[in-house]
Write a protein that holds these residues in place. Structure first.
Motif, mmCIF file in Angstrom:
data_model
loop_
_atom_site.group_PDB
_atom_site.id
_atom_site.type_symbol
_atom_site.label_atom_id
_atom_site.label_comp_id
_atom_site.label_asym_id
_atom_site.label_seq_id
_atom_site.Cartn_x
_atom_site.Cartn_y
_atom_site.Cartn_z
ATOM 1 N N GLY A 1 -36.138 53.189 21.490
ATOM 2 C CA GLY A 1 -35.153 53.461 22.495
ATOM 3 C C GLY A 1 -34.725 55.061 22.626
ATOM 4 N N ASP A 2 -34.950 55.724 21.490
ATOM 5 C CA ASP A 2 -34.806 57.051 21.362
ATOM 6 C C ASP A 2 -35.328 58.044 22.435
ATOM 7 O OD1 ASP A 2 -33.449 59.387 20.355
ATOM 8 O OD2 ASP A 2 -34.362 59.076 18.443
ATOM 9 N N LYS A 3 -34.719 58.784 23.012
ATOM 10 C CA LYS A 3 -35.152 59.849 23.995
ATOM 11 C C LYS A 3 -35.040 61.288 23.408
ATOM 12 C CE LYS A 3 -35.440 56.922 27.984
ATOM 13 N NZ LYS A 3 -34.827 56.712 29.258
ATOM 14 N N PRO A 4 -35.759 61.962 22.680
ATOM 15 C CA PRO A 4 -35.329 62.887 21.678
ATOM 16 C C PRO A 4 -35.144 64.385 22.639
ATOM 17 C CG PRO A 4 -37.544 62.807 21.501
ATOM 18 C CD PRO A 4 -37.295 61.496 22.249
ATOM 19 N N GLY A 5 -35.163 64.436 23.802
ATOM 20 C CA GLY A 5 -35.090 65.807 24.587
ATOM 21 C C GLY A 5 -36.225 66.217 25.558
ATOM 22 N N VAL A 6 -36.005 67.210 26.155
ATOM 23 C CA VAL A 6 -37.262 67.718 26.898
ATOM 24 C C VAL A 6 -36.930 68.923 26.803
ATOM 25 C CG1 VAL A 6 -37.083 65.447 28.709
ATOM 26 C CG2 VAL A 6 -35.597 67.752 29.206
ATOM 27 N N ILE B 1 -9.272 45.212 16.410
ATOM 28 C CA ILE B 1 -9.928 44.310 17.352
ATOM 29 C C ILE B 1 -10.279 45.280 18.825
ATOM 30 C CG2 ILE B 1 -10.070 42.430 18.953
ATOM 31 C CD1 ILE B 1 -8.574 40.803 16.952
ATOM 32 N N ILE B 2 -11.384 45.630 19.089
ATOM 33 C CA ILE B 2 -11.491 46.702 20.296
ATOM 34 C C ILE B 2 -12.611 46.266 21.166
ATOM 35 C CG2 ILE B 2 -12.454 49.061 20.535
ATOM 36 C CD1 ILE B 2 -11.938 49.748 18.091
ATOM 37 N N LEU B 3 -12.032 46.425 22.534
ATOM 38 C CA LEU B 3 -12.655 45.800 23.807
ATOM 39 C C LEU B 3 -13.592 46.951 24.387
ATOM 40 C CD1 LEU B 3 -13.766 43.520 25.349
ATOM 41 C CD2 LEU B 3 -11.772 43.917 26.864
ATOM 42 N N LEU B 4 -14.940 47.155 24.468
ATOM 43 C CA LEU B 4 -15.437 47.970 24.890
ATOM 44 C C LEU B 4 -15.752 48.047 26.349
ATOM 45 C CD1 LEU B 4 -17.779 48.980 22.088
ATOM 46 C CD2 LEU B 4 -15.819 50.047 22.544
ATOM 47 N N PRO B 5 -15.775 49.217 27.476
ATOM 48 C CA PRO B 5 -15.982 48.558 28.774
ATOM 49 C C PRO B 5 -17.500 48.144 28.914
ATOM 50 C CG PRO B 5 -16.185 51.141 28.321
ATOM 51 C CD PRO B 5 -15.677 50.396 26.960
ATOM 52 N N GLU B 6 -17.792 47.232 29.741
ATOM 53 C CA GLU B 6 -19.145 46.490 29.829
ATOM 54 C C GLU B 6 -20.107 47.618 30.192
ATOM 55 O OE1 GLU B 6 -21.432 43.592 33.087
ATOM 56 O OE2 GLU B 6 -19.162 44.105 33.165
ATOM 57 N N TRP B 7 -19.721 48.989 31.086
ATOM 58 C CA TRP B 7 -20.610 49.976 31.185
ATOM 59 C C TRP B 7 -21.261 50.457 29.938
ATOM 60 C CZ3 TRP B 7 -20.511 55.333 29.639
ATOM 61 C CH2 TRP B 7 -21.323 55.849 30.383
ATOM 62 N N LEU B 8 -20.285 50.602 28.738
ATOM 63 C CA LEU B 8 -20.956 51.338 27.769
ATOM 64 C C LEU B 8 -21.975 50.197 26.947
ATOM 65 C CD1 LEU B 8 -20.983 53.686 25.325
ATOM 66 C CD2 LEU B 8 -19.192 52.829 24.576
ATOM 67 N N TRP B 9 -21.419 49.047 26.805
ATOM 68 C CA TRP B 9 -22.209 47.994 26.397
ATOM 69 C C TRP B 9 -23.522 47.841 26.891
ATOM 70 C CZ3 TRP B 9 -24.253 43.601 28.321
ATOM 71 C CH2 TRP B 9 -24.876 42.462 27.309
ATOM 72 N N THR B 10 -23.576 47.952 28.268
ATOM 73 C CA THR B 10 -24.908 47.917 29.232
ATOM 74 C C THR B 10 -25.747 49.237 28.717
ATOM 75 O OG1 THR B 10 -23.904 46.803 30.658
ATOM 76 C CG2 THR B 10 -25.954 47.735 31.197
ATOM 77 N N ALA B 11 -25.109 50.154 28.738
ATOM 78 C CA ALA B 11 -25.820 51.643 28.587
ATOM 79 C C ALA B 11 -26.412 51.603 26.966
ATOM 80 C CB ALA B 11 -24.887 52.691 28.440
ATOM 81 N N VAL B 12 -25.849 50.999 26.129
ATOM 82 C CA VAL B 12 -26.454 50.653 24.640
ATOM 83 C C VAL B 12 -27.310 49.539 24.368
ATOM 84 C CG1 VAL B 12 -25.823 50.490 22.084
ATOM 85 C CG2 VAL B 12 -24.509 51.908 23.656
ATOM 86 N N VAL B 13 -26.949 48.211 24.841
ATOM 87 C CA VAL B 13 -27.584 46.969 24.316
ATOM 88 C C VAL B 13 -28.738 46.916 25.599
ATOM 89 C CG1 VAL B 13 -27.269 44.674 24.013
ATOM 90 C CG2 VAL B 13 -25.719 46.294 23.310
ATOM 91 N N ILE B 14 -28.311 47.028 26.757
ATOM 92 C CA ILE B 14 -29.410 46.754 27.713
ATOM 93 C C ILE B 14 -30.325 47.861 28.056
ATOM 94 C CG2 ILE B 14 -29.879 45.641 30.173
ATOM 95 C CD1 ILE B 14 -28.626 43.848 28.214
ATOM 96 N N ARG B 15 -29.803 48.968 28.516
ATOM 97 C CA ARG B 15 -30.383 50.325 29.038
ATOM 98 C C ARG B 15 -31.051 51.144 27.596
ATOM 99 N NH1 ARG B 15 -27.148 53.908 32.095
ATOM 100 N NH2 ARG B 15 -29.122 54.771 32.916
ATOM 101 N N ARG B 16 -30.501 50.616 26.533
ATOM 102 C CA ARG B 16 -31.209 51.384 25.372
ATOM 103 C C ARG B 16 -30.750 53.132 25.409
ATOM 104 N NH1 ARG B 16 -34.831 47.710 21.982
ATOM 105 N NH2 ARG B 16 -34.044 45.748 22.082
#
Length: 278
Positions: free
Chosen positions: A264-269, A149-164
């Motif tokens: 949600g992918d940003k493959p590079g610049v 059972i692992i609790l991730l930081p809200e910062w990482l959850w937001t980056a993945v789920v909300i900000r993608r």
């Protein structure tokens, strides 16, 4: 908080972009207690750990965050509601990462979780306020009869789920054994574009790494990697750029890189100034 059952064994392997382009983890398996600190483009990130603790999380420990990001992103894409609290059998985590499931691997998994939980992060990345945000790569973890059972930081959850802010990555990355190789691959995945590639000076690469190695030694390692000509799907060439020694990287013509564009992918610049977009 309800635990999200992270059991998507066949999920595409993905990582959070900010973890790939900022010096977040130690490049050495030897314990490191000196903080990582980096400022760039008006943002900053600092990772520290107690002097008496297990040391900063390493790039190999960060594979567990790759697993977690992959689970969150897959749950989101399936229309579920992934939570920062993940639950999964430990053997499924190890298998997802291509590792064995013997006693030594379970012990190494626990040690990696301890280092991730001991690594304290302060950053303004993705945070609307100037004072930033404080968290640990893993806020807490435990086990029960059903596994981890692992609790991730809200910062990482937001980056993945909300900000993608995620990229799909090749499983070949998980088989890389060198710390500098792993760090370089992650940076190339973000910046080496689909057509023209990316050029950056070796000095700029060294400055971005957060490595404790002497700059001359780190740059020698970069030269050695570049002279092999390929790094898990990227063709590498040493060039001169603005009068300085530089690395040019582009996708290899060999079809070994499975990282394709996903929602949600940003493959590079492409970049010629050694910076590129974040």
């Amino acid at each position: 908080m309800r635990a999200f059952p992270a059991i998507h064994a066949g999920a595409p392997v993905r990582d959070a972009i900010d973890l790939m382009v900022w010096p977040c983890f130690s490049l050495s398996k030897r314990p490191r207690h000196r903080p990582l600190s980096h400022r760039r483009a008006g943002a900053h990130l600092r990772v520290s750990t107690p002097a008496a603790g297990p040391g900063l999380a390493t790039l190999w420990d960060a594979d567990l965050l790759i697993w977690a990001v992959s689970q969150l992103a897959e749950g989101r894409d399936q229309g579920l509601e992934p939570a920062p609290l993940l639950r999964a059998p430990a053997f499924q985590v190890l298998r997802f990462l291509g590792r064995g499931t013997g006693r030594a691997q379970y012990a190494a998994l626990a040690q990696a979780l301890e280092r991730l939980a001991a690594s304290a992060v302060e950053t303004t990345l993705g945070v609307p306020t100037a004072e930033g945000h404080r968290f640990h790569w893993i806020e807490r973890w435990t086990t029960d009869g059903d596994g981890l059972i692992i609790l991730l930081p809200e910062w990482l959850w937001t980056a993945v789920v909300i900000r993608r802010r995620v990229l799909r990555i090749d499983r070949a990355y998980l088989r890389l054994t060198g710390g500098v190789e792993r760090w370089l691959w992650r940076l190339l995945r973000r910046h080496a574009g689909l057509s023209t590639g990316w050029t950056i000076t070796l000095a700029d690469l060294q400055a971005r790494s957060g490595s404790l190695a002497r700059p001359v030694d780190f740059i020698a390692d970069l030269r050695g990697i570049a002279r092999r000509g390929v790094l898990a799907g990227y063709a590498l060439t040493l060039v001169r750029h603005q009068g300085r020694e530089a690395l040019h990287a582009a996708r290899s013509t060999e079809p070994v890189h499975s990282a394709v564009v996903v929602p949600g992918d940003k493959p590079g610049v492409s970049s010629t100034d050694g910076e590129g977009g974040l």
